[in-house]
Structures are given as structure tokens and as C-alpha cells.
Design an enzyme around this catalytic site. Structure first.
Site, PDB file in Angstrom:
ATOM      1  N   TRP A  23      -9.849  -1.843  14.169  1.00 35.54           N
ATOM      2  CA  TRP A  23      -8.832  -1.205  13.300  1.00 35.54           C
ATOM      3  C   TRP A  23      -8.776  -1.807  11.898  1.00 35.54           C
ATOM      4  O   TRP A  23      -8.888  -3.020  11.728  1.00 35.54           O
ATOM      5  CB  TRP A  23      -7.473  -1.386  13.969  1.00 35.54           C
ATOM      6  CG  TRP A  23      -6.311  -1.060  13.089  1.00 35.54           C
ATOM      7  CD1 TRP A  23      -5.705  -1.895  12.182  1.00 35.54           C
ATOM      8  CD2 TRP A  23      -5.605   0.183  13.016  1.00 35.54           C
ATOM      9  NE1 TRP A  23      -4.676  -1.249  11.557  1.00 35.54           N
ATOM     10  CE2 TRP A  23      -4.590   0.036  12.051  1.00 35.54           C
ATOM     11  CE3 TRP A  23      -5.736   1.411  13.666  1.00 35.54           C
ATOM     12  CZ2 TRP A  23      -3.693   1.059  11.733  1.00 35.54           C
ATOM     13  CZ3 TRP A  23      -4.844   2.423  13.354  1.00 35.54           C
ATOM     14  CH2 TRP A  23      -3.850   2.240  12.405  1.00 35.54           C
ATOM     15  N   ASN A  56      -6.148  -1.160   8.222  1.00 40.99           N
ATOM     16  CA  ASN A  56      -5.262  -0.339   7.403  1.00 40.99           C
ATOM     17  C   ASN A  56      -5.335  -0.798   5.951  1.00 40.99           C
ATOM     18  O   ASN A  56      -6.441  -0.771   5.385  1.00 40.99           O
ATOM     19  CB  ASN A  56      -3.845  -0.170   7.972  1.00 40.99           C
ATOM     20  CG  ASN A  56      -3.091  -1.401   8.383  1.00 40.99           C
ATOM     21  OD1 ASN A  56      -3.484  -2.091   9.308  1.00 40.99           O
ATOM     22  ND2 ASN A  56      -2.004  -1.698   7.719  1.00 40.99           N
ATOM     23  N   ASP A  57      -4.275  -1.211   5.332  1.00 37.11           N
ATOM     24  CA  ASP A  57      -4.227  -1.366   3.871  1.00 37.11           C
ATOM     25  C   ASP A  57      -5.326  -2.250   3.264  1.00 37.11           C
ATOM     26  O   ASP A  57      -5.584  -3.345   3.777  1.00 37.11           O
ATOM     27  CB  ASP A  57      -2.915  -2.041   3.432  1.00 37.11           C
ATOM     28  CG  ASP A  57      -1.708  -1.557   4.176  1.00 37.11           C
ATOM     29  OD1 ASP A  57      -1.805  -0.577   4.917  1.00 37.11           O
ATOM     30  OD2 ASP A  57      -0.656  -2.185   4.015  1.00 37.11           O
ATOM     31  N   GLN A 100      -6.133  -5.186   5.871  1.00 40.76           N
ATOM     32  CA  GLN A 100      -5.408  -5.338   7.126  1.00 40.76           C
ATOM     33  C   GLN A 100      -6.341  -4.946   8.270  1.00 40.76           C
ATOM     34  O   GLN A 100      -6.940  -3.867   8.255  1.00 40.76           O
ATOM     35  CB  GLN A 100      -4.178  -4.417   7.121  1.00 40.76           C
ATOM     36  CG  GLN A 100      -3.107  -4.817   6.133  1.00 40.76           C
ATOM     37  CD  GLN A 100      -2.330  -6.009   6.625  1.00 40.76           C
ATOM     38  OE1 GLN A 100      -1.501  -5.904   7.509  1.00 40.76           O
ATOM     39  NE2 GLN A 100      -2.615  -7.181   6.054  1.00 40.76           N
ATOM     40  N   PHE A 110       0.562  -9.863   6.959  1.00 38.98           N
ATOM     41  CA  PHE A 110       0.730  -8.526   6.396  1.00 38.98           C
ATOM     42  C   PHE A 110       0.162  -8.467   4.975  1.00 38.98           C
ATOM     43  O   PHE A 110      -0.370  -9.442   4.462  1.00 38.98           O
ATOM     44  CB  PHE A 110       2.215  -8.136   6.429  1.00 38.98           C
ATOM     45  CG  PHE A 110       2.636  -7.541   7.755  1.00 38.98           C
ATOM     46  CD1 PHE A 110       1.939  -7.780   8.926  1.00 38.98           C
ATOM     47  CD2 PHE A 110       3.762  -6.719   7.833  1.00 38.98           C
ATOM     48  CE1 PHE A 110       2.322  -7.230  10.139  1.00 38.98           C
ATOM     49  CE2 PHE A 110       4.161  -6.159   9.039  1.00 38.98           C
ATOM     50  CZ  PHE A 110       3.452  -6.415  10.189  1.00 38.98           C
ATOM     51  N   SER A 111       0.323  -7.318   4.353  1.00 42.44           N
ATOM     52  CA  SER A 111      -0.354  -7.041   3.084  1.00 42.44           C
ATOM     53  C   SER A 111       0.075  -7.973   1.955  1.00 42.44           C
ATOM     54  O   SER A 111       1.153  -8.560   1.984  1.00 42.44           O
ATOM     55  CB  SER A 111      -0.110  -5.592   2.673  1.00 42.44           C
ATOM     56  OG  SER A 111      -0.888  -4.772   3.504  1.00 42.44           O
ATOM     57  N   ARG A 139       8.352  -7.038   1.998  1.00 46.90           N
ATOM     58  CA  ARG A 139       6.950  -7.392   2.230  1.00 46.90           C
ATOM     59  C   ARG A 139       6.026  -6.866   1.135  1.00 46.90           C
ATOM     60  O   ARG A 139       6.424  -6.099   0.272  1.00 46.90           O
ATOM     61  CB  ARG A 139       6.491  -6.861   3.593  1.00 46.90           C
ATOM     62  CG  ARG A 139       6.601  -5.373   3.777  1.00 46.90           C
ATOM     63  CD  ARG A 139       6.095  -4.969   5.164  1.00 46.90           C
ATOM     64  NE  ARG A 139       6.288  -3.565   5.395  1.00 46.90           N
ATOM     65  CZ  ARG A 139       7.412  -3.028   5.858  1.00 46.90           C
ATOM     66  NH1 ARG A 139       8.444  -3.786   6.165  1.00 46.90           N
ATOM     67  NH2 ARG A 139       7.519  -1.716   6.020  1.00 46.90           N
ATOM     68  N   ASP A 140       4.747  -7.313   1.248  1.00 46.53           N
ATOM     69  CA  ASP A 140       3.636  -6.835   0.425  1.00 46.53           C
ATOM     70  C   ASP A 140       3.696  -7.334  -1.019  1.00 46.53           C
ATOM     71  O   ASP A 140       3.768  -6.531  -1.974  1.00 46.53           O
ATOM     72  CB  ASP A 140       3.548  -5.288   0.452  1.00 46.53           C
ATOM     73  CG  ASP A 140       3.585  -4.737   1.872  1.00 46.53           C
ATOM     74  OD1 ASP A 140       3.201  -5.475   2.798  1.00 46.53           O
ATOM     75  OD2 ASP A 140       4.013  -3.576   2.052  1.00 46.53           O
TER      76      ASP A 140
HETATM   77  C1  FRU Z   1       1.587  -0.417   5.014  1.00 49.39           C
HETATM   78  C2  FRU Z   1       2.090  -1.593   5.824  1.00 49.39           C
HETATM   79  C3  FRU Z   1       2.574  -2.714   4.937  1.00 49.39           C
HETATM   80  C4  FRU Z   1       2.416  -3.902   5.823  1.00 49.39           C
HETATM   81  C5  FRU Z   1       1.150  -3.584   6.573  1.00 49.39           C
HETATM   82  C6  FRU Z   1       1.115  -4.104   7.968  1.00 49.39           C
HETATM   83  O1  FRU Z   1       0.670   0.355   5.724  1.00 49.39           O
HETATM   84  O2  FRU Z   1       3.090  -1.188   6.722  1.00 49.39           O
HETATM   85  O3  FRU Z   1       3.889  -2.557   4.469  1.00 49.39           O
HETATM   86  O4  FRU Z   1       2.304  -5.097   5.115  1.00 49.39           O
HETATM   87  O5  FRU Z   1       1.049  -2.178   6.588  1.00 49.39           O
HETATM   88  O6  FRU Z   1      -0.127  -3.893   8.554  1.00 49.39           O
END
Ligand code: FRU
Length: 494
Positions: free
Chosen positions: A65, A67-68, A84, A128-129, A184-185
Site C-alpha cells: 500500500w 498513500n500520500d 505513506q 503520518f504525512s 497533522r501533516d
Molecule cells: C491523507 C492522510 C493524512 C495523514 C495520512 C495518514 O491521506 O489522512 O492526513 O497524515 O493520510 O496515512
């Protein structure tokens, strides 16, 4: 009293040593967790690659997997991208930062995972991001540790190969106020000799918020105020950058990503956004949580997460868009184009000129086929109601992937997604660049719109056709290139 005075330095020294030993053990644990995570991914690569829908020229981890995109940066002659990543499965979880590296923005290699959670610690629930900056020559990652959401730091002293979580973590252990939705982020930039940071959040009763902090050393942070608040209840992954004399704020509001071009007051540190618009025009599309950087030549590069893919027996899910160059156009609107460097992936080339589209039957590009292609068309729409192309077209033409401009509804379509788009008077017809990569489709239109979608066609559906509906139209030029892989070496050898 006197005794206590001379005891104090010894006590401080002993607690300092104990803390140091504790941190060393913590770092050793991180290294062990990374080894486990990297081994888990390595074991899944072959199976992931066997999937005919697995993209070959879009960034992604070698398996499982993602993601970001996180922390894109150019350092010491190389582009670095993190994202991610779940090293243990094709669903979201065990959030870690995968790491890929490139010298030319086109060809990449996988480096070992940069960060993974330390059990029983401030980031046990996930890395996380976040972002990456260079602080006095030291590459420094800022990320959100979970849970609860706290802001953390990691640095590298070996050219970004390995990362050390900072002993002062979490550097922001608490939220600045009550009533926040998410925290976050971190997104960090340098301004007037100091560091500024946005954190994605929301203020109950107000809406989505990008919270602004300031620091001299990336460790001690002072909360200032929300840089901007607005629609939705929470904003994830805020990005903020200057573009053509103005500023752009990008937010991911658990819905289509929005951006606003606006004015940044550098003295008051406030941002007055103009209209919020979709950054990728697909409504409800797979594009989310982009991240950005300035290239050494000053271009603003942006990548988004493209959701989906994989499935039963195919241990992968998600990839990133191609690097997109954002510009402020002369008319004050946003320009968006794939980075020019991508031309390095072009292989075999087919070209057609002056193709008459008769408004009835599709014009099949005989002898042209592929599932990893770039297609550039320049179409004089005439009075056609709709013009488009079919890709991943099976022999009979049924169930091809339709990419079209609807000249009546003023919408651009690709596969199952669509968004508002209009060819403007004065423009040189419809100029589409379509990037097809197995199951990923990115469409760029007239240098100012991008639309991302996913498609899962039959493996043998490889043809291309052009068409117009309602009235004739004419494709002035059609260029098709077979696209090569972005991976420098075979992925399972890394
Ligand atoms: C966005 C998010 C971020 C977070 C990350 C976790 O897709 O939800 O806010 O840091 O993904 O995987």
C-alpha cells in the site's frame, strides 16, 4: 543544602546518560523495525509485479500500500520522494515512509524505508504525512507521530540514506487550543531567516484550518494563529507556496483537493484566498493529498496520491501522479503540465496528421497499441458535440476507455470520471496529453487542467481510436509514444 549543590551536576549527568542510553535503545529498535519492514516488502515484489494493472512509470513502493507523497526535495544532486506506505499489506496501516530517489526526475530507484513506527512510543500509531527541509545542510523530516497526533523530527547525516528520530520528539506534543479537528501533516518553509510551519486541522464551529507556527531551530515552535480557515471540517496536508508573485494554498478536505490563489501578507502572516477550485478537475476522483517542492530551476513540482489498484493476489494499492509543474498564467489562473523531463521515457513513436473525424465512426489508429503510452492530440473541434479518443480498446471496440471533451456540457471525461472544462475562444483547439500506464490515466488539457482516473481493462485491450460526435472534427496531429519504465534497475534486485 551544600551537599545538594555538588550532587546536582552528578545527578544531571547520570540522568543525561540514562536518557542517552534510552534513546540509543530506541534507535536500535527503529533499525530493527525497518529491517523487518524492508524484508516484508521484498517478499511481495514479484507477486505485485505480476499484476497487468501494475503501473510501470508512476511512482509507488515496490509492493503493498501507499498513500500520500511526503517530503519531496532536491538534495545533493538528487530528487528524493517519500510516501505513506504500509510495508505489511495492501490496505492502509503501519504507516511508514517509503523512499525513492532520482537524478533526473524520471528514472528512480527504491531506497530502504526511511521511517517506521517505534512500538510503545510517540509514533507507535504511525509515521503520518509531513515534509523535508534542509537545515544548515542537514536533511530534516518533520512528520506527525500518532497517536495522539504530535509533531516530530528526524534527521539524516549520511546523505538521506538513514534517518534518526530526534531525542526532543515530539517537538510539538500538544495542540495549541481546544476544539480542533485533527492536528497533522506539517508543511515547513523558510522565510526571513526563520522557519514557518502549517499544520492541517479544523476549528469546531469555524471550518477547515491551516495552523501557523514559527521556529528558529525546527525544535522549539511557537504557535501564531490560523493562516487561513474555510470550508469543510478538517483540512489535511496543507501546502503553501509562492507562485508568480502570488501565493497558493492547497488543502485536502476529505473530498476533492482544493487550491486557492491569494495574497499573503508577510508582516501579519495572513493569507486572503481567492476562489477555491479543484486542483485535479475529476469530481470524486482518485487524486488526493498532494505534496510539492521547488526544483533547482525554480519550477513548482507537485505530485498527488492516485488511489486504488491491486486486489486479491496482487499485493499493491496506490501510486503517485506524474510530477506536475504548476505555474501562474498571464491571466492569473493556474497552469498545470507534466514535467518536460518525462519525454525521456518516450520510446517507439507513431504520428498521424490531418485525421478527419466524420462524426459517426471511430478512426482506429491501425498498428498502434499499448498499455503504457503517452498520446498527444491537437483537435480542431469544429462544431462537434463531442470529440475524444478511446484507449485500451479491444478488437471489437466495445468497452474501450473513453477520454472525451463534451463541447455541449463543457466537461472533460476520462474513464469513470469527469470535471468542468471549456476550450476557450482564442485557444488552438483542444490539446490533450494522455498518459496511460496500465491502470492509471492522467489527462492534461490545454496546459491548464489535469484529470486523473483509474481503469481496469482487459489485459488484451490495447488499441486506440479517435472520434467525433454530432459533427465532423479534425485531429491536426496525433502523436503516440510507447513509454518505458521509470525504475533504474529491476525492482526485485534492490
Ligand atoms: C491523507 C492522510 C493524512 C495523514 C495520512 C495518514 O491521506 O489522512 O492526513 O497524515 O493520510 O496515512
Amino acid at each position: 543544602m551544600r551537599k545538594a549543590a555538588w550532587l546536582l551536576p552528578i545527578l544531571l549527568c547520570v540522568t543525561g546518560l540514562a536518557a542517552h542510553a534510552g534513546h540509543d535503545a530506541f534507535l536500535a529498535e527503529h533499525a530493527a523495525q525497518l529491517e523487518k519492514a524492508n524484508a516484508s516488502v521484498a517478499a511481495a515484489i514479484e507477486q505485485a509485479q505480476a499484476d497487468p494493472h501494475y503501473p510501470v512509470y508512476h511512482l509507488r513502493p515496490a509492493a503493498y500500500w501507499n498513500n500520500d507523497p511526503n517530503g519531496p526535495i532536491y538534495f545533493d544532486g538528487r530528487y528524493h520522494m517519500f510516501f505513506q506506505h504500509n510495508p505489511y499489506g495492501e490496505q492502509w496501516g503501519n504507516m511508514s515512509w517509503a523512499h525513492v530517489v532520482s537524478e533526473d526526475l524520471v528514472h528512480w530507484e527504491h531506497w530502504p524505508i526511511a521511517l517506521t513506527p517505534n512500538p510503545d512510543s510517540y509514533d507507535k500509531g504511525g509515521i503520518f504525512s509531513g515534509c523535508c527541509v534542509i537545515d544548515g545542510g542537514v536533511p530534516t523530516i518533520l512528520y506527525t507521530g500518532v497517536s495522539p497526533e504530535v509533531q516530530c523530527l528526524a534527521t539524516s547525516t549520511d546523505g538521506m540514506r538513514t534517518w534518526t528520530k530526534h531525542p526532543a520528539n515530539p517537538v510539538i506534543p500538544e495542540r495549541p487550543r481546544d476544539g480542533l479537528e485533527g492536528f497533522r501533516d506539517p508543511f515547513v518553509w523558510k522565510e526571513d531567516g526563520g522557519w514557518y510551519m502549517l499544520i492541517g486541522s479544523g476549528i469546531q464551529g469555524v471550518g477547515g484550518a491551516a495552523l501557523l507556527y514559527r521556529s528558529r531551530d525546527l525544535i522549539a515552535w511557537e504557535y501564531l494563529h490560523p493562516l487561513c480557515t474555510g470550508f469543510a471540517t478538517n483540512w489535511e496536508c496543507p501546502l503553501f507556496f509562492p507562485l508568480g508573485g502570488r501565493h497558493v494554498l492547497v488543502v485536502s478536505p476529505h473530498d476533492d483537493v482544493r487550491y486557492a490563489i491569494g495574497n499573503y501578507d508577510r508582516a501579519a502572516h495572513t493569507f486572503a484566498p481567492g476562489a477555491w477550485q479543484r486542483l485535479d478537475i475529476a469530481e470524486g476522483g482518485p487524486f488526493y493529498a498532494p505534496n510539492s517542492m521547488f526544483a533547482p530551476d525554480g519550477r513548482l513540482l507537485l505530485w498527488g496520491w492516485v488511489r486504488g489498484g491491486g486486489g486479491e493476489g496482487h499485493p499493491w494499492n496506490g501510486c503517485l501522479t506524474l510530477p506536475r509543474v504548476l505555474e501562474l498564467r498571464g491571466d492569473g489562473t493556474l497552469g498545470i503540465e507534466p514535467a518536460a523531463e518525462l519525454a525521456a521515457l518516450r520510446g517507439r513513436h507513431w504520428r498521424f496528421e490531418d485525421v478527419e473525424l466524420d462524426g459517426r465512426r471511430p478512426f482506429v489508429l491501425e498498428g498502434v497499441e499499448g498499455s503504457a503510452l503517452e498520446i498527444a492530440v491537437n483537435i480542431d473541434i469544429g462544431n462537434a458535440e463531442r470529440v475524444g479518443l478511446e484507449v485500451r480498446r479491444p478488437a471489437g471496440g466495445k468497452d474501450a476507455v473513453d477520454i472525451a471533451y463534451d463541447n455541449k456540457a463543457l466537461r472533460l471525461h476520462a474513464g469513470g470520471h469527469a470535471g468542468a472544462f471549456q476550450v476557450l475562444p482564442g485557444e488552438d483547439g483542444l490539446q490533450l496529453r494522455v498518459f496511460l500506464d496500465q491502470s492509471v490515466v492522467e489527462v492534461y488539457a490545454n496546459g491548464r487542467a489535469a484529470l486523473t482516473t483509474r481503469v481496469y481493462p482487459d489485459e488484451n485491450a490495447l488499441g486506440i481510436a479517435l472520434y467525433s460526435k454530432g459533427r465532423p472534427a479534425r485531429a491536426r496531429t496525433v502523436d503516440v509514444w510507447a513509454m518505458g519504465s521509470i525504475w533504474n534497475t529491476r525492482e526485485n534486485e534492490q
